[in-house]
Design an enzyme around this catalytic site. Sequence first.
Site, PDB file in Angstrom:
ATOM      1  N   LYS A 204       0.914  -1.305   0.000  1.00 24.52           N
ATOM      2  CA  LYS A 204       0.178   0.100  -0.073  1.00 24.52           C
ATOM      3  C   LYS A 204       0.793   1.272   0.043  1.00 24.52           C
ATOM      4  CE  LYS A 204      -4.497  -1.826   0.978  1.00 24.52           C
ATOM      5  NZ  LYS A 204      -5.623  -1.827   1.892  1.00 24.52           N
ATOM      6  N   ARG A 238      -4.337 -10.287   4.116  1.00 21.90           N
ATOM      7  CA  ARG A 238      -4.474 -10.013   2.888  1.00 21.90           C
ATOM      8  C   ARG A 238      -3.147  -9.675   2.215  1.00 21.90           C
ATOM      9  NH1 ARG A 238      -6.188  -6.389  -0.928  1.00 21.90           N
ATOM     10  NH2 ARG A 238      -7.745  -7.225  -2.572  1.00 21.90           N
TER      11      ARG A 238
HETATM   12  C1  7PJ Z   1      -8.297  -4.346   0.886  1.00 22.33           C
HETATM   13  C2  7PJ Z   1      -9.367  -5.005   0.312  1.00 22.33           C
HETATM   14  C3  7PJ Z   1      -8.219  -4.255   2.319  1.00 22.33           C
HETATM   15  C4  7PJ Z   1     -10.010  -5.855   2.391  1.00 22.33           C
HETATM   16  C5  7PJ Z   1      -8.166  -4.141  -1.107  1.00 22.33           C
HETATM   17  C6  7PJ Z   1      -5.373  -3.063  -2.231  1.00 22.33           C
HETATM   18  C7  7PJ Z   1      -6.641  -2.440  -2.635  1.00 22.33           C
HETATM   19  N1  7PJ Z   1     -10.116  -5.786   1.043  1.00 22.33           N
HETATM   20  N2  7PJ Z   1      -9.336  -4.819  -0.880  1.00 22.33           N
HETATM   21  N3  7PJ Z   1      -8.952  -5.177   3.213  1.00 22.33           N
HETATM   22  N4  7PJ Z   1      -7.814  -3.803  -0.082  1.00 22.33           N
HETATM   23  N5  7PJ Z   1     -10.594  -6.594   3.229  1.00 22.33           N
HETATM   24  O1  7PJ Z   1      -5.155  -4.122  -2.682  1.00 22.33           O
HETATM   25  O2  7PJ Z   1      -4.369  -2.304  -2.200  1.00 22.33           O
HETATM   26  O3  7PJ Z   1      -7.300  -3.718   2.830  1.00 22.33           O
HETATM   27  S1  7PJ Z   1      -7.980  -3.321  -2.842  1.00 22.33           S
END
Ligand code: 7PJ
Length: 264
Positions: A204, A238
């Site tokens: 990020k 994640r």
């Molecule tokens: C997240 C997500 C997160 C959850 C994305 C990226 C942007 N789902 N989907 N948590 N981020 N639950 O991967 O940088 O932080 S998309």
Amino acid sequence: MGVLNVTPDSFSDGGRFNRLDAAIEHAREMVAEGAAIIDVGGESTRPGAPDVPLDEELGRVIPVIEALAPELPVPISIDTQKPEVMTAAVAAGAGLINDVNGLRAPGALAAAAAAGVPVCVMHMQGNPRTMQAAPDYADVVAEVGAFLAERARACEEAGIPAGRILLDPGFGFGKTVEHNVLLLHGLGELVGLGYPLLVGLSRKSMIGALLGLEVDQRTQASVALAVIAAWQGAKLVRAHDIRATADAIAMAGAVSGAEFKIRE
Ligand code: 7PJ
């Protein structure tokens, strides 16, 4: 949780996995490297990303889920804000709904409850188009905590059992670098809400801001942030770089488990 973007415009892998074969291959690879869930997303949520029409999102994610569900030994999660996509994805074999909008779209709570699978509700201030313009909090940990507690209550009132609810503070979603750092520092307070926490910190922009690194140079810092989150009690991470992340959080788990045994 391994990230499988099937968007042509996702920022961190440049849309390399938008073709079906490549997506399936990448999912298999992440499972082999230690992913326990594969998170399929067809709607880029990077700041400023355009809205994706329903038909286009369905066309991106449903073929991937249909292909993966029968063969993967781990559950598939669907990363979407749209109730129609939640319903179709679960019918195609998805076993978890991951909504960066916290099931706030009209019909999303009902669709998730009817789908009968676990949900992850995430905090976001504003919406992906505008969220990074002027994020503002008096106390980011308290405000995110209050929001997540309210969404968990809304889920339970909609008929989603407490044991099927995951919460996510939403790093980078309507937050400055300082907000993200404060939120990670105070993660223990959110663990105290009593629901398992999922965190997404991988690649990020806070890493870019703090270290001046491009997206493809952020693996080591992402792994460090994952360990900091896991050490404070996050139950799911994640991530894009699965082997490195899985090894690192396994070490955090081994050490925190040792502490538990000594106390016994
Ligand atoms: C997240 C997500 C997160 C959850 C994305 C990226 C942007 N789902 N989907 N948590 N981020 N639950 O991967 O940088 O932080 S998309």
